[in-house]
Design a protein around this motif. Structure first.
Motif, PDB file in Angstrom:
ATOM      1  N   THR A   1       0.598  -0.797   0.026  1.00 25.27           N
ATOM      2  CA  THR A   1       0.067   0.327   0.014  1.00 25.27           C
ATOM      3  C   THR A   1       0.751   1.563   0.359  1.00 25.27           C
ATOM      4  O   THR A   1       2.070   1.585   0.542  1.00 25.27           O
ATOM      5  CB  THR A   1      -1.285  -0.104   1.013  1.00 25.27           C
ATOM      6  N   ARG A   2       0.600   2.565  -0.854  1.00 25.55           N
ATOM      7  CA  ARG A   2       1.405   3.541  -1.007  1.00 25.55           C
ATOM      8  C   ARG A   2       0.584   3.969   0.389  1.00 25.55           C
ATOM      9  O   ARG A   2      -0.983   4.363   0.319  1.00 25.55           O
ATOM     10  CB  ARG A   2       0.494   3.963  -1.999  1.00 25.55           C
ATOM     11  N   ILE A   3       1.228   4.607   1.082  1.00 23.24           N
ATOM     12  CA  ILE A   3       0.516   5.525   2.884  1.00 23.24           C
ATOM     13  C   ILE A   3       1.072   7.220   2.863  1.00 23.24           C
ATOM     14  O   ILE A   3       1.935   6.889   2.278  1.00 23.24           O
ATOM     15  CB  ILE A   3       0.848   4.524   3.655  1.00 23.24           C
ATOM     16  N   VAL A   4       0.140   7.872   2.704  1.00 24.34           N
ATOM     17  CA  VAL A   4       0.423   9.328   2.173  1.00 24.34           C
ATOM     18  C   VAL A   4      -0.596  10.208   3.818  1.00 24.34           C
ATOM     19  O   VAL A   4      -1.322   9.641   4.270  1.00 24.34           O
ATOM     20  CB  VAL A   4      -0.304   9.618   1.467  1.00 24.34           C
ATOM     21  N   ILE A   5      -0.011  10.491   4.592  1.00 26.62           N
ATOM     22  CA  ILE A   5      -0.472  11.182   5.944  1.00 26.62           C
ATOM     23  C   ILE A   5      -0.323  12.459   5.878  1.00 26.62           C
ATOM     24  O   ILE A   5       0.296  13.181   4.809  1.00 26.62           O
ATOM     25  CB  ILE A   5       0.705  10.663   6.941  1.00 26.62           C
ATOM     26  N   ALA A   6      -1.633  12.463   6.045  1.00 25.34           N
ATOM     27  CA  ALA A   6      -1.635  14.479   5.169  1.00 25.34           C
ATOM     28  C   ALA A   6      -2.659  15.248   6.787  1.00 25.34           C
ATOM     29  O   ALA A   6      -2.947  14.320   7.293  1.00 25.34           O
ATOM     30  CB  ALA A   6      -3.547  14.381   4.220  1.00 25.34           C
TER      31      ALA A   6
ATOM     32  N   GLU B   1       6.519  11.109  10.338  1.00 27.50           N
ATOM     33  CA  GLU B   1       8.314  10.450  11.006  1.00 27.50           C
ATOM     34  C   GLU B   1       7.593   9.085  11.255  1.00 27.50           C
ATOM     35  O   GLU B   1       8.912   8.581  10.748  1.00 27.50           O
ATOM     36  CB  GLU B   1       8.640  11.583  12.174  1.00 27.50           C
ATOM     37  N   LEU B   2       6.936   8.626  12.323  1.00 30.31           N
ATOM     38  CA  LEU B   2       7.546   7.420  12.621  1.00 30.31           C
ATOM     39  C   LEU B   2       7.336   6.713  11.287  1.00 30.31           C
ATOM     40  O   LEU B   2       8.211   5.409  11.533  1.00 30.31           O
ATOM     41  CB  LEU B   2       6.035   6.911  13.294  1.00 30.31           C
ATOM     42  N   LEU B   3       7.013   6.449  10.296  1.00 28.17           N
ATOM     43  CA  LEU B   3       6.523   5.550   8.757  1.00 28.17           C
ATOM     44  C   LEU B   3       7.811   6.492   8.153  1.00 28.17           C
ATOM     45  O   LEU B   3       8.083   5.704   7.080  1.00 28.17           O
ATOM     46  CB  LEU B   3       5.652   6.028   8.473  1.00 28.17           C
TER      47      LEU B   3
END
Length: 289
Positions: A223-228, A247-249
């Protein structure tokens, strides 16, 4: 829009499908989830994706979804199982997902446990308070919200919640030395109506905001994960939790228009910018950073 009810062993899950299944454009369905927000909160955003098949749902025990497990608490792991069950019921393969607030935490749990379910996840402002540098103080601030709710009811609890989420920067002594927030100052009711079951103000969702993502599983997922994060959330609690999660990811946050509820019209209070938000979400889903 078609409404369905999926009966599992422990809940009846209501979900809505806008558009055809299987999709006619070859794109995965776009699944939108929140917590404690239910499907109704995504009406404005879903309407701005007329070209997509959009799925929304009510988490168990919220909105139209009935739980039969004898519990009142909310956990990301249980909700991840529910989301997986709905995705399977769609019969349309993996989905793209926009998830906001507690729903973003559920979505991270989905990707960790069911990595084949989601192709792209846009996780908007996950309130993972223990990840912030002042995590213990944030937990203490959360407890103050519950205390106000238990002592004086919904209006007092919501006033304390607004005070917590609108505080800029870390929770210092100055925050805790403030007098209790006055609900009347926020236009909230001062009467105590007796109920103590609100998932936002009680401790029923503490497992959500205390969740720690499984970084190894997330890194291994396709999965491509984007934190918004909303541009107006900088320095506020959910802005800081978004930065900490990214930052954790090993990421940087992706900035979206408006605030925590920036995809909503004015029906839920302070209006967002749903047109601009939808435009940005479409860009990110199409691969933009």
């Amino acid at each position: 829009m078609e409404t369905h009810t999926l009966k599992t062993a422990s809940a009846d899950l209501a979900y809505d499908v806008r558009g055809p299944l299987p999709t006619t454009d070859g794109r995965p369905p776009l699944f939108m989830i929140g917590q404690p927000m239910d499907a109704a909160g995504f009406a404005a955003l879903a309407a701005r994706f007329p070209e997509r098949t959009v799925v929304t749902y009510d988490p168990r025990g919220l909105g139209r979804s009935i739980r039969r497990d004898g519990r009142v608490d909310h956990t990301p792991q249980t909700q991840a199982d529910d989301v997986h069950a709905v995705i399977e019921a769609l019969g349309a393969g993996p989905v793209e997902m926009f998830a906001s607030s507690g729903g973003a935490i559920t979505a991270l749990a989905v990707v960790a446990k069911y990595p084949a379910d989601v192709t792209t996840l846009v996780a908007h402002e996950p309130p993972l308070i223990t990840l912030t540098p002042d995590g213990p103080a944030a937990v203490r601030a959360r407890a103050r919200v519950r205390e106000a709710y238990e002592k004086r009811g919904w209006g007092a609890g919501m006033a304390a919640f607004v005070a917590m989420t609108s505080w800029e920067g870390e929770f210092t002594d100055a925050y805790f030395e403030q007098p209790e927030a006055d609900p009347a100052a926020f236009g909230l009711p001062t009467e105590d109506y007796g109920s103590r079951d609100d998932p936002l103000l009680s401790d029923r969702s503490w497992a959500v905001s205390s969740y720690r993502p499984d970084t190894e599983r997330l890194a291994a997922a396709p999965t491509r994960i984007v934190i918004a994060v909303g541009e107006e959330s900088e320095g506020l609690l959910t802005g800081r939790t978004s930065v900490a999660t990214a930052e954790l990811l090993g990421q940087r946050v992706t900035v979206f228009p408006s605030h925590h509820g920036g995809f909503c019209d004015g029906e839920f209070g302070y209006p967002g910018k749903p047109d601009e938000f939808a435009h940005r979400l479409r860009q990110v889903l199409d691969g933009a950073s």
